[in-house]
Design a protein around this motif. Sequence first.
Motif, PDB file in Angstrom:
ATOM      1  N   SER A  82       1.594 -10.300  -6.156  1.00 17.29           N
ATOM      2  CA  SER A  82       0.216 -10.756  -6.288  1.00 17.29           C
ATOM      3  C   SER A  82       0.107 -11.648  -7.518  1.00 17.29           C
ATOM      4  CB  SER A  82      -0.732  -9.562  -6.405  1.00 17.29           C
ATOM      5  OG  SER A  82      -0.483  -8.873  -7.617  1.00 17.29           O
ATOM      6  N   ASP A  83      -1.054 -12.254  -7.709  1.00 17.26           N
ATOM      7  CA  ASP A  83      -1.270 -13.133  -8.862  1.00 17.26           C
ATOM      8  C   ASP A  83      -1.069 -12.409 -10.183  1.00 17.26           C
ATOM      9  OD1 ASP A  83      -1.808 -15.238  -7.165  1.00 17.26           O
ATOM     10  OD2 ASP A  83      -3.979 -14.926  -7.212  1.00 17.26           O
ATOM     11  N   ASP A  84      -1.355 -11.103 -10.203  1.00 15.37           N
ATOM     12  CA  ASP A  84      -1.194 -10.342 -11.448  1.00 15.37           C
ATOM     13  C   ASP A  84       0.199  -9.707 -11.566  1.00 15.37           C
ATOM     14  OD1 ASP A  84      -1.457  -8.357  -9.558  1.00 15.37           O
ATOM     15  OD2 ASP A  84      -3.072  -7.289 -10.572  1.00 15.37           O
TER      16      ASP A  84
END
Length: 105
Positions: free
Chosen positions: A70-72
């Motif tokens: 994911s983006d994080d």
Amino acid sequence: MADAPSGDQLVEMLAALANPIRLRIVATLAGGRDYVSHLAREIGVSRPLLHMHLQKLEAAGLVAGRLELSDDGKAMKFYEVTAFDLHLTPAALAAAAQTLTSKES
């Protein structure tokens, strides 16, 4: 699946689809790919139970999973339905039966 499944593949596919939870998983994923946690909430089952059913569907070639970040930076496992087309006719079943390697009754 471009070609008709072999008898063994057909038995595995039908066994995988013969469970109400797995049928709901395929139906849900037919609307688009989803990640495990969200899919578990949608289906209304625990993640461990969902994983067990997803493994059976994946082994039968009905769904495919892929790990993504994911983006994080969190790892998320996404699943989607594979392209399959089953036509169950007496002739198709007879042809599949000719290729069975298992003699179980």
